[in-house]
Write a protein that holds these residues in place. Structure first.
Motif, PDB file in Angstrom:
ATOM      1  N   HIS A  29      -7.353  46.601 110.678  1.00 41.84           N
ATOM      2  CA  HIS A  29      -8.242  47.561 111.337  1.00 41.84           C
ATOM      3  C   HIS A  29      -9.707  47.236 111.003  1.00 41.84           C
ATOM      4  O   HIS A  29     -10.034  46.933 109.856  1.00 41.84           O
ATOM      5  CB  HIS A  29      -7.912  48.983 110.878  1.00 41.84           C
ATOM      6  CG  HIS A  29      -8.585  50.046 111.669  1.00 41.84           C
ATOM      7  ND1 HIS A  29      -8.271  50.307 112.988  1.00 41.84           N
ATOM      8  CD2 HIS A  29      -9.563  50.917 111.340  1.00 41.84           C
ATOM      9  CE1 HIS A  29      -9.023  51.302 113.421  1.00 41.84           C
ATOM     10  NE2 HIS A  29      -9.820  51.681 112.452  1.00 41.84           N
ATOM     11  N   ASP A  31     -12.452  48.425 109.810  1.00 40.24           N
ATOM     12  CA  ASP A  31     -12.907  49.632 109.123  1.00 40.24           C
ATOM     13  C   ASP A  31     -14.423  49.740 109.017  1.00 40.24           C
ATOM     14  O   ASP A  31     -14.964  50.854 109.042  1.00 40.24           O
ATOM     15  CB  ASP A  31     -12.294  49.691 107.716  1.00 40.24           C
ATOM     16  CG  ASP A  31     -10.861  50.171 107.729  1.00 40.24           C
ATOM     17  OD1 ASP A  31     -10.634  51.319 108.131  1.00 40.24           O
ATOM     18  OD2 ASP A  31      -9.969  49.400 107.347  1.00 40.24           O
ATOM     19  N   GLN A  64      -8.082  56.830 106.123  1.00 40.27           N
ATOM     20  CA  GLN A  64      -8.675  55.586 106.586  1.00 40.27           C
ATOM     21  C   GLN A  64      -8.373  55.369 108.072  1.00 40.27           C
ATOM     22  O   GLN A  64      -7.645  56.121 108.703  1.00 40.27           O
ATOM     23  CB  GLN A  64      -8.141  54.407 105.767  1.00 40.27           C
ATOM     24  CG  GLN A  64      -8.561  54.417 104.316  1.00 40.27           C
ATOM     25  CD  GLN A  64     -10.060  54.241 104.140  1.00 40.27           C
ATOM     26  OE1 GLN A  64     -10.680  53.436 104.814  1.00 40.27           O
ATOM     27  NE2 GLN A  64     -10.643  55.004 103.231  1.00 40.27           N
ATOM     28  N   GLY A  65      -8.945  54.316 108.640  1.00 43.78           N
ATOM     29  CA  GLY A  65      -8.636  53.950 110.017  1.00 43.78           C
ATOM     30  C   GLY A  65      -9.139  54.963 111.026  1.00 43.78           C
ATOM     31  O   GLY A  65     -10.245  55.501 110.921  1.00 43.78           O
ATOM     32  N   TYR A 245      -3.620  47.828 104.320  1.00 48.24           N
ATOM     33  CA  TYR A 245      -4.053  48.792 103.315  1.00 48.24           C
ATOM     34  C   TYR A 245      -3.165  48.709 102.081  1.00 48.24           C
ATOM     35  O   TYR A 245      -3.621  48.884 100.951  1.00 48.24           O
ATOM     36  CB  TYR A 245      -4.006  50.213 103.888  1.00 48.24           C
ATOM     37  CG  TYR A 245      -5.032  50.474 104.962  1.00 48.24           C
ATOM     38  CD1 TYR A 245      -6.396  50.398 104.694  1.00 48.24           C
ATOM     39  CD2 TYR A 245      -4.648  50.801 106.252  1.00 48.24           C
ATOM     40  CE1 TYR A 245      -7.342  50.643 105.680  1.00 48.24           C
ATOM     41  CE2 TYR A 245      -5.581  51.053 107.251  1.00 48.24           C
ATOM     42  CZ  TYR A 245      -6.925  50.964 106.955  1.00 48.24           C
ATOM     43  OH  TYR A 245      -7.852  51.205 107.945  1.00 48.24           O
TER      44      TYR A 245
END
Length: 484
Positions: A29, A31, A64-65, A245
């Motif tokens: 991803h 981020d 996250q993401g 992750y």
């Protein structure tokens, strides 16, 4: 190609833009870019009313993401295949605060390719007679929202049409870029859909932005995964890109969590399924991923895959799913789904949340927990043999075993064989499943499904047919040749 900061990219994005966030769930991803969009929104309350289109939504279940964008002012609409790693965004969809749609992951992969080709959308049989079908739920996370999917007919056959909404930005992640804008993904878990996502944005008149670790003078041609002619901007993260992750937080030396006995029994029995030499296998997330790891060590003359595009090797689990140790090759995710859809999978090992008296299977929505279908619908509709793996009950199930067999110390609060599933992820009583071998492996029994009828075929030591029947709230058939 121009090198710009993530802040600069965030300021390019206008209200109402259609955005493709790259990666595969907990892998790959972008981020840094997504974080910059979130930061800008916190400062300026802009941009607003974005539409997201993703195959497997990026995240780690802990913020996250895509969960960084989980605000109904920032996001207007989201169309995704797998939602399980971004629960805050999912919650907005379930509550009707954003327009949220769950389409099969393979459909979305092919939609990117079709947008790149200049088509108005994707036409497919995948999704018929499932919750994606507009005659059922239409793929909407909230029943108050109208489906975008259209039922049509081509040469006398029913098909579903998944429309293109255009692409304004593809926000992707690679490992290295060169000064010509070429990008290599050699440090990523897989290629994902990055090439087709970039081409879709380019040919739709949008912008392609790729986050990389660093820029070098020139990439070797054979290492280029996204050619520079597709790339508008490069964002240098300046930090190491962990493939997932999970790999960013777990070391290889860290001890693994001990599996509950119920899961161990399922895995052990699944590994005894007959697998012919040269078979091509697929493994879903959860218990099936562990089965994949075990089988990769037991069988050397078979081929395995997970839908991110990785062939062979041992798939990782949890928030590392999508990463594979010891893989032999990686192809584009959309191309692997083409192979799946055409019947290339010999055996698929998949999980399940519920099974009902009509042979319907729910693997996408269970109470307040909605993960979405992911690649489940594509795989189940096309694989030659299906092996569903899961416990007979959940939430508190405790088993023990001794020389007499297994003993249920505490039954789970939620039974998984039900009169009616909460959502039809697939329906095994339809024509595409007729004649297909379908097994259900649980910790205490093995079943088959034929034309929607469930048949008890095997019992674990210490378990009787009566023990099983009392847990199933509808009639089943007990095989005349039941095994123990």
């Amino acid at each position: 190609m121009k090198m710009r900061t993530a802040k600069f990219i965030a300021e390019l994005i206008n209200d109402g833009s259609v955005v493709i966030p790259g990666g595969f769930g907990c892998c790959g991803h972008p981020d840094v870019i997504i974080g910059a969009i979130s930061d800008r929104f916190q400062r300026e309350s802009q941009p607003t009313d974005l539409t997201l289109i993703f195959g497997s939504g990026g995240g780690d279940k802990k913020g996250q993401g895509l969960d960084k964008l989980a605000d109904s002012r920032l996001i207007k609409r989201a169309i995704g295949g797998f939602w399980g790693f971004c629960p805050s965004l999912t919650k907005l969809g379930l509550e009707g605060k954003i327009e949220a749609h769950n389409w099969p992951m393979g459909v979305i992969s092919h939609l990117f390719r079709d947008i790149a080709t200049g088509l108005d959308g994707h036409l497919s049989h995948i999704g018929l007679n499932t919750f994606v079908d507009p005659r059922l739920d239409g793929g909407s996370l909230s029943k108050s929202q109208k489906s975008l999917v259209e039922l049509t007919e081509v040469r006398g056959k029913e098909r579903l049409f998944y429309p293109s909404l255009g692409v304004d930005f593809a926000l992707l992640r690679g490992t290295l870029a060169d000064h010509q804008g070429n990008v290599s993904m050699r440090g990523e878990a897989a290629l994902h859909d990055a090439f087709w996502q970039a081409m879709a944005a380019r040919n739709a008149g949008g912008k392609v932005v790729i986050q990389v670790e660093r820029v070098i003078d020139k990439l070797v041609a054979e290492e280029v995964d996204i050619p520079g002619n597709l790339v508008d901007y490069i964002v240098i993260s300046g930090e190491h890109h962990f493939p997932s992750y999970g790999s960013a937080t777990v070391t290889e030396d860290e001890p693994r969590e001990t599996l509950p006995l119920a899961k161990s029994l399922i895995i052990e029995r699944a590994c005894r399924e007959f697998i012919p030499e040269g078979a091509f296998l697929n493994f879903g997330i959860g218990i099936p991923a562990i089965i994949g790891e075990k089988l990769s060590n037991l069988y050397k003359a078979v081929h395995t895959s997970i839908e991110s595009g990785v062939i062979n090797g041992s798939p990782k689990q949890g928030i590392s799913f999508g990463e594979v140790n010891g893989y032999s090759s990686i192809i584009q995710q959309a191309d692997l789904f083409s192979f799946y859809n055409g019947g290339g999978i010999d055996i698929a090992f998949l999980g399940f949340a519920e099974i009902d008296q009509y042979g319907n299977i729910n693997a996408s929505s269970f109470g307040e927990k909605v993960t979405g279908a992911g690649g489940f619908i594509n795989i189940a509709a096309s694989a030659k043999k299906l092996v569903f793996c899961g416990t007979m009950s959940t939430k508190g199930l405790i088993l023990e075993s001794d020389e007499k067999g297994i003993n249920i110390k505490k039954e789970g609060e939620i039974l998984k064989f039900v009169k009616k599933v909460q959502q039809i992820t697939i329906s095994t009583n339809h024509s595409e499943f007729i004649g297909k071998h379908i097994s259900i492996i649980t910790e205490r029994a093995v079943f088959t499904i034929s034309e929607g009828l469930i048949v008890l075929e095997e019992l674990a030591k210490g378990v009787s047919a009566e023990d099983i029947i009392k847990l199933i709230p509808f009639p089943i058939k007990v095989s005349d040749k039941i095994k123990f």
